[in-house]
Design a protein around this motif. Structure first.
Motif, PDB file in Angstrom:
ATOM      1  N   VAL A 102       0.835  -1.199   0.000  1.00 55.65           N
ATOM      2  CA  VAL A 102       0.000   0.000   0.000  1.00 55.65           C
ATOM      3  C   VAL A 102       0.869   1.247   0.000  1.00 55.65           C
ATOM      4  O   VAL A 102       0.540   2.267  -0.597  1.00 55.65           O
ATOM      5  N   LEU A 103       1.997   1.139   0.659  1.00 52.95           N
ATOM      6  CA  LEU A 103       2.894   2.275   0.860  1.00 52.95           C
ATOM      7  C   LEU A 103       4.312   1.817   0.595  1.00 52.95           C
ATOM      8  O   LEU A 103       4.708   0.722   0.992  1.00 52.95           O
ATOM      9  N   SER A 104       5.082   2.654  -0.086  1.00 49.83           N
ATOM     10  CA  SER A 104       6.497   2.342  -0.323  1.00 49.83           C
ATOM     11  C   SER A 104       7.302   3.625  -0.182  1.00 49.83           C
ATOM     12  O   SER A 104       7.106   4.584  -0.918  1.00 49.83           O
ATOM     13  N   ILE A 105       8.194   3.623   0.785  1.00 48.07           N
ATOM     14  CA  ILE A 105       9.061   4.770   1.060  1.00 48.07           C
ATOM     15  C   ILE A 105      10.486   4.381   0.710  1.00 48.07           C
ATOM     16  O   ILE A 105      11.002   3.368   1.213  1.00 48.07           O
ATOM     17  N   VAL A 106      11.121   5.152  -0.138  1.00 49.87           N
ATOM     18  CA  VAL A 106      12.493   4.903  -0.571  1.00 49.87           C
ATOM     19  C   VAL A 106      13.382   5.944   0.105  1.00 49.87           C
ATOM     20  O   VAL A 106      13.192   7.145  -0.063  1.00 49.87           O
ATOM     21  N   CYS A 107      14.345   5.469   0.883  1.00 44.93           N
ATOM     22  CA  CYS A 107      15.198   6.373   1.667  1.00 44.93           C
ATOM     23  C   CYS A 107      16.642   6.338   1.171  1.00 44.93           C
ATOM     24  O   CYS A 107      17.193   5.260   0.931  1.00 44.93           O
ATOM     25  N   ASN A 108      17.227   7.525   1.081  1.00 38.28           N
ATOM     26  CA  ASN A 108      18.634   7.655   0.732  1.00 38.28           C
ATOM     27  C   ASN A 108      19.484   7.977   1.947  1.00 38.28           C
ATOM     28  O   ASN A 108      20.706   7.965   1.879  1.00 38.28           O
ATOM     29  N   THR A 109      18.829   8.292   3.064  1.00 39.54           N
ATOM     30  CA  THR A 109      19.533   8.595   4.300  1.00 39.54           C
ATOM     31  C   THR A 109      18.568   8.407   5.456  1.00 39.54           C
ATOM     32  O   THR A 109      17.384   8.138   5.266  1.00 39.54           O
ATOM     33  N   ALA A 110      19.082   8.514   6.652  1.00 40.12           N
ATOM     34  CA  ALA A 110      18.258   8.492   7.854  1.00 40.12           C
ATOM     35  C   ALA A 110      18.647   9.702   8.706  1.00 40.12           C
ATOM     36  O   ALA A 110      19.825  10.053   8.766  1.00 40.12           O
ATOM     37  N   PRO A 111      17.672  10.343   9.349  1.00 39.48           N
ATOM     38  CA  PRO A 111      16.260   9.981   9.422  1.00 39.48           C
ATOM     39  C   PRO A 111      15.500  10.276   8.124  1.00 39.48           C
ATOM     40  O   PRO A 111      15.993  10.957   7.234  1.00 39.48           O
ATOM     41  N   TRP A 112      14.262   9.745   8.082  1.00 39.95           N
ATOM     42  CA  TRP A 112      13.373   9.941   6.939  1.00 39.95           C
ATOM     43  C   TRP A 112      12.786  11.345   6.946  1.00 39.95           C
ATOM     44  O   TRP A 112      12.694  12.015   5.924  1.00 39.95           O
ATOM     45  N   THR A 113      12.373  11.821   8.124  1.00 42.76           N
ATOM     46  CA  THR A 113      11.841  13.176   8.270  1.00 42.76           C
ATOM     47  C   THR A 113      11.954  13.572   9.731  1.00 42.76           C
ATOM     48  O   THR A 113      12.539  12.851  10.557  1.00 42.76           O
ATOM     49  N   TYR A 114      11.401  14.737  10.060  1.00 42.13           N
ATOM     50  CA  TYR A 114      11.410  15.237  11.425  1.00 42.13           C
ATOM     51  C   TYR A 114      10.015  15.717  11.801  1.00 42.13           C
ATOM     52  O   TYR A 114       9.296  16.289  10.976  1.00 42.13           O
ATOM     53  N   LEU A 115       9.633  15.468  13.053  1.00 42.84           N
ATOM     54  CA  LEU A 115       8.455  16.097  13.645  1.00 42.84           C
ATOM     55  C   LEU A 115       8.972  17.088  14.676  1.00 42.84           C
ATOM     56  O   LEU A 115       9.335  16.704  15.794  1.00 42.84           O
ATOM     57  N   GLY A 116       9.046  18.361  14.287  1.00 41.26           N
ATOM     58  CA  GLY A 116       9.724  19.329  15.136  1.00 41.26           C
ATOM     59  C   GLY A 116      11.194  18.977  15.209  1.00 41.26           C
ATOM     60  O   GLY A 116      11.881  18.893  14.191  1.00 41.26           O
ATOM     61  N   ASN A 117      11.679  18.732  16.426  1.00 43.41           N
ATOM     62  CA  ASN A 117      13.071  18.329  16.604  1.00 43.41           C
ATOM     63  C   ASN A 117      13.234  16.829  16.746  1.00 43.41           C
ATOM     64  O   ASN A 117      14.341  16.345  16.978  1.00 43.41           O
ATOM     65  N   ARG A 118      12.129  16.081  16.608  1.00 43.84           N
ATOM     66  CA  ARG A 118      12.201  14.635  16.756  1.00 43.84           C
ATOM     67  C   ARG A 118      12.471  13.985  15.405  1.00 43.84           C
ATOM     68  O   ARG A 118      11.662  14.102  14.482  1.00 43.84           O
ATOM     69  N   PRO A 119      13.589  13.266  15.258  1.00 44.31           N
ATOM     70  CA  PRO A 119      13.839  12.546  14.004  1.00 44.31           C
ATOM     71  C   PRO A 119      12.957  11.308  13.902  1.00 44.31           C
ATOM     72  O   PRO A 119      12.653  10.659  14.899  1.00 44.31           O
ATOM     73  N   VAL A 120      12.518  11.003  12.677  1.00 40.85           N
ATOM     74  CA  VAL A 120      11.671   9.850  12.416  1.00 40.85           C
ATOM     75  C   VAL A 120      12.417   8.935  11.453  1.00 40.85           C
ATOM     76  O   VAL A 120      12.825   9.366  10.367  1.00 40.85           O
ATOM     77  N   TYR A 121      12.573   7.659  11.839  1.00 41.83           N
ATOM     78  CA  TYR A 121      13.379   6.714  11.076  1.00 41.83           C
ATOM     79  C   TYR A 121      12.489   5.668  10.422  1.00 41.83           C
ATOM     80  O   TYR A 121      12.020   4.740  11.086  1.00 41.83           O
ATOM     81  N   ALA A 122      12.244   5.827   9.122  1.00 38.02           N
ATOM     82  CA  ALA A 122      11.527   4.793   8.376  1.00 38.02           C
ATOM     83  C   ALA A 122      12.463   3.657   7.989  1.00 38.02           C
ATOM     84  O   ALA A 122      12.062   2.491   7.937  1.00 38.02           O
ATOM     85  N   ALA A 123      13.716   3.990   7.713  1.00 41.21           N
ATOM     86  CA  ALA A 123      14.741   3.005   7.319  1.00 41.21           C
ATOM     87  C   ALA A 123      16.037   3.379   8.032  1.00 41.21           C
ATOM     88  O   ALA A 123      16.887   4.077   7.473  1.00 41.21           O
ATOM     89  N   PRO A 124      16.208   2.953   9.277  1.00 46.00           N
ATOM     90  CA  PRO A 124      17.340   3.422  10.087  1.00 46.00           C
ATOM     91  C   PRO A 124      18.716   3.150   9.491  1.00 46.00           C
ATOM     92  O   PRO A 124      19.666   3.880   9.774  1.00 46.00           O
ATOM     93  N   ALA A 125      18.843   2.102   8.665  1.00 45.54           N
ATOM     94  CA  ALA A 125      20.158   1.753   8.112  1.00 45.54           C
ATOM     95  C   ALA A 125      20.511   2.553   6.859  1.00 45.54           C
ATOM     96  O   ALA A 125      21.631   2.443   6.353  1.00 45.54           O
ATOM     97  N   ALA A 126      19.582   3.365   6.352  1.00 45.52           N
ATOM     98  CA  ALA A 126      19.847   4.144   5.142  1.00 45.52           C
ATOM     99  C   ALA A 126      20.976   5.130   5.386  1.00 45.52           C
ATOM    100  O   ALA A 126      21.124   5.675   6.480  1.00 45.52           O
TER     101      ALA A 126
END
Length: 322
Positions: free
Chosen positions: A213-237
């Motif tokens: 249903v969903l596919s996120i392709v990551c070139n780095t980590a974190p994937w995004t931020y919520l304020g100052n909180r990093p969000v890791y969809a693919a931590p090893a990226a």
């Protein structure tokens, strides 16, 4: 050093006074040309001209992730050649600034400019890998031009959220985290395929992954931020490897609650996991196909509907001053 500063004058978190301070600081150390973007795609044109003129040694992008994406695509218009192309420097001016923060830069334009000047004095840089998305031969999207991305691309649910946010921004709304949360809820309520996905991931030498249903392709980590909180969809990226993928095959109410909680609690060591989650690391070449047209986004820029996208992870694609 001759440098071009590409400024997005409508960047979310910079004012005219801030821009004047930054220009003055950079001009004290660089032979600086300044160009203000006037329309979508203009930053790409300016960076391409800088890459072709044979005199510019550095391009500095002042803006959000969308501006940086355009500059990167301009610099790599003729393909990657790290030693022959101008280096890239970024000064965050958007609402999230994922690429700049993933590089370790402060999320403040003034502080980031100070870090950039220090890096120039020390002559420190790194060569980062990037992602390339292109149309898939033999499909309706075969003629879609290839485009580089710096930190992520999305096909399906998350791209639909990005598209909804862009519609609100075009109507004058500010890009805030609460706006994103509301659009996630609305996308979920309107998602027709949340319990039976339409996306298939194909790669050479491995069995296809069906019904995403969903596919996120990551070139780095974190994937995004919520304020100052990093969000890791693919931590090893990582900028030093190829591409990572997070796929979800079910987005029922219970599944969304579970994976949302996992994302909020994610860390460099642990990302989303479970029966309906697929995590793949360091993929150089793969294709995402969908049975129906789905939204597609790159670096937070909604690019319309696609049925197929081919991805390539390119190591050591561009020099970045950090």
């Amino acid at each position: 050093m001759r440098a071009l500063l590409v400024v997005n004058p409508t960047a979310t978190t910079t004012s005219g006074r801030t821009r004047d301070v930054l220009i003055h600081a950079l001009a004290s150390d660089l032979k600086l040309d300044v160009a203000m973007t006037e329309r979508r795609g203009h930053a790409r044109e300016l960076a391409r001209q800088a890459a072709e003129d044979g005199e510019t040694e550095l391009v500095v992008a002042l803006g959000g992730d969308g501006t940086i994406n355009e500059v990167v695509n301009g610099l790599l218009h003729h393909g990657p050649a790290p030693e022959a192309l101008p280096g890239l420097a970024v000064v965050p001016g958007g609402s999230t600034n994922v690429f700049a923060r993933a590089l370790g830069l402060p999320n403040d334009a003034i502080e980031a400019t100070g870090a950039l000047l220090d890096a120039l004095h020390r002559r420190t840089e790194r060569t980062v890998g990037l992602g390339l998305a292109s149309g898939t031969p033999g499909t309706d999207d075969a003629g879609v031009p290839a485009r580089w991305f710096t930190f992520c691309a999305g096909f399906g649910f998350d791209a639909g959220v990005v598209g909804r946010v862009e519609q609100h921004r075009e109507r004058g709304r500010r890009s805030t985290h609460s706006l994103y949360v509301r659009q996630v809820v609305r996308q979920f309520l309107g998602e027709q395929h949340r319990t039976q996905g339409t996306i298939t991931l194909e790669r050479e030498g491995a069995e296809p992954v069906h019904d995403l249903v969903l596919s996120i392709v990551c070139n780095t980590a974190p994937w995004t931020y919520l304020g100052n909180r990093p969000v890791y969809a693919a931590p090893a990226a990582s900028f030093d490897t190829a591409l990572d993928v997070l796929g979800l095959s079910r987005l029922s109410t219970a599944a969304v609650a579970r994976y949302a909680a996992q994302l909020l609690m994610s860390s460099p060591e642990r990302g989303p996991r479970g029966r309906h989650a697929v995590s793949l690391h360091d993929l150089t070449d793969f294709t995402l196909h969908s049975q129906v047209p789905l939204p597609f986004q790159m670096d937070g820029d909604h690019l319309g509907l696609r049925t197929s996208v081919t991805f390539t992870g390119v190591r050591r694609a561009l020099r970045v001053i950090v």
